[in-house]
Write an enzyme that holds these catalytic residues in place. Sequence first.
Site, PDB file in Angstrom:
ATOM      1  N   HIS A   1    -159.421   8.932 -35.638  1.00 10.70           N
ATOM      2  CA  HIS A   1    -159.908  10.311 -35.760  1.00 10.70           C
ATOM      3  C   HIS A   1    -158.684  11.149 -36.144  1.00 10.70           C
ATOM      4  CE1 HIS A   1    -158.708  10.366 -31.310  1.00 10.70           C
ATOM      5  NE2 HIS A   1    -157.798  11.075 -31.935  1.00 10.70           N
TER       6      HIS A   1
ATOM      7  N   HIS B   1    -158.282  16.549 -26.870  1.00 13.59           N
ATOM      8  CA  HIS B   1    -156.945  17.003 -27.301  1.00 13.59           C
ATOM      9  C   HIS B   1    -156.691  18.447 -26.883  1.00 13.59           C
ATOM     10  CE1 HIS B   1    -157.878  13.652 -30.022  1.00 13.59           C
ATOM     11  NE2 HIS B   1    -156.601  13.564 -30.315  1.00 13.59           N
TER      12      HIS B   1
ATOM     13  N   HIS C   1    -149.458   5.856 -34.451  1.00  9.14           N
ATOM     14  CA  HIS C   1    -148.966   7.146 -34.930  1.00  9.14           C
ATOM     15  C   HIS C   1    -148.243   7.890 -33.826  1.00  9.14           C
ATOM     16  CE1 HIS C   1    -152.987   8.315 -33.393  1.00  9.14           C
ATOM     17  NE2 HIS C   1    -152.761   9.612 -33.594  1.00  9.14           N
TER      18      HIS C   1
ATOM     19  N   GLU D   1    -153.814   5.981 -28.174  1.00 13.40           N
ATOM     20  CA  GLU D   1    -155.262   6.235 -28.265  1.00 13.40           C
ATOM     21  C   GLU D   1    -156.054   4.944 -28.481  1.00 13.40           C
ATOM     22  OE1 GLU D   1    -155.259  10.722 -30.237  1.00 13.40           O
ATOM     23  OE2 GLU D   1    -155.487   8.987 -31.549  1.00 13.40           O
TER      24      GLU D   1
HETATM   25  C1  DHB Z   1    -153.336  13.343 -36.280  1.00 13.19           C
HETATM   26  C2  DHB Z   1    -153.809  12.230 -35.609  1.00 13.19           C
HETATM   27  C3  DHB Z   1    -154.495  12.362 -34.408  1.00 13.19           C
HETATM   28  O1  DHB Z   1    -154.958  11.302 -33.668  1.00 13.19           O
HETATM   29  C4  DHB Z   1    -154.754  13.614 -33.884  1.00 13.19           C
HETATM   30  O2  DHB Z   1    -155.484  13.704 -32.762  1.00 13.19           O
HETATM   31  C5  DHB Z   1    -154.265  14.753 -34.533  1.00 13.19           C
HETATM   32  C6  DHB Z   1    -153.562  14.626 -35.733  1.00 13.19           C
HETATM   33  C7  DHB Z   1    -152.607  13.234 -37.575  1.00 13.19           C
HETATM   34  O3  DHB Z   1    -152.212  12.135 -37.977  1.00 13.19           O
HETATM   35  O4  DHB Z   1    -152.466  14.266 -38.247  1.00 13.19           O
HETATM   36 FE    FE Z   2    -155.823  11.983 -31.673  1.00 11.32          FE
END
Ligand code: DHB
Ligand code: FE
Length: 282
Positions: free
Chosen positions: A12, A59, A193, A240
């Site tokens: 997401h 979030h 990430h 996550e």
């Molecule tokens: C991004 C990824 C995420 O899981 C999130 O919650 C907010 C931003 C991103 O890669 O921009």
């Molecule tokens: Fe996220």
Amino acid sequence: MAHLIGGLATSHIPAIGGAIHKGKQQDPYWKPFFDGFPPISHWLAQVKPDTVVVFYNDHGLNFFLDKMPTFAVGAAPEYRNADEGWGIPTTAPLPGNLDLSWHLINHLIEREFDIVTCQEMLIDHACTLPFKLFWPGHEVAPVKIVPININTVQFPLPTARRVYKLGQAVGEAIRAWDSSERVVVLGTGGLSHQLEGERAGFINKRFDLQFLDSMESNPEWATQFSDLELVEKAGTQGVELLNWLAMRGAVSAGGASVKKVHGNYHIPISNTATGLLALEVA
Ligand code: DHB
Ligand code: FE
């Protein structure tokens, strides 16, 4: 009894909401990501789930850092979306499945998961965007939902093993639900990430591919790692992937075997290595 048809998982990322809004699915940047979805949308149109149980992480929209439940289960007739700060268009409310919510809540408490019950719950991009991706073109996806929020945001996080067990308990409860409904479980987030700090932009393709492989053939593989090890391997937001693990625990509850419908992996969208998977209970 209800029928647990299978499991879905997808990254997401707020930017996906902007891309859908602007119709950028065929842009060279977005195409390799969006191209993963049609075979799964096709499968969903055939198997026609009535309800989706969504494992995701909030979030800062419904829960902020001052009040952070480890596990929170929605028990609302509908779930409204709001902008938690990314500026993406707000989506229409998703209808809740109250009967399944209370059945899951009772079963989880009985199984000693001391969850928070939410009779009102705002949902953010992590819960809304997957429905736009799996049911493109629908203003509201033709399903009801039960959102289950897992804290992947602020330490201490639940362990991977505990999350897998939560998923198994949810899967058992779905199978024991006195209903003729067809249910799919969904995990959102990941894969690797990290949005901030010294390692901002961190992506670990080797780990992601191992994790994706484990989702098919060795679902408990990731439960060997502590949360700090998962952060080290996948990044502060890559953790996550716990939501994927809950989904996987649910589909394998009771020893069920699964077969892969379709999957995709693409680097990057925004700051994230994106993963996609659909599993059908055999
Ligand atoms: C991004 C990824 C995420 O899981 C999130 O919650 C907010 C931003 C991103 O890669 O921009
Ligand atoms: Fe996220």
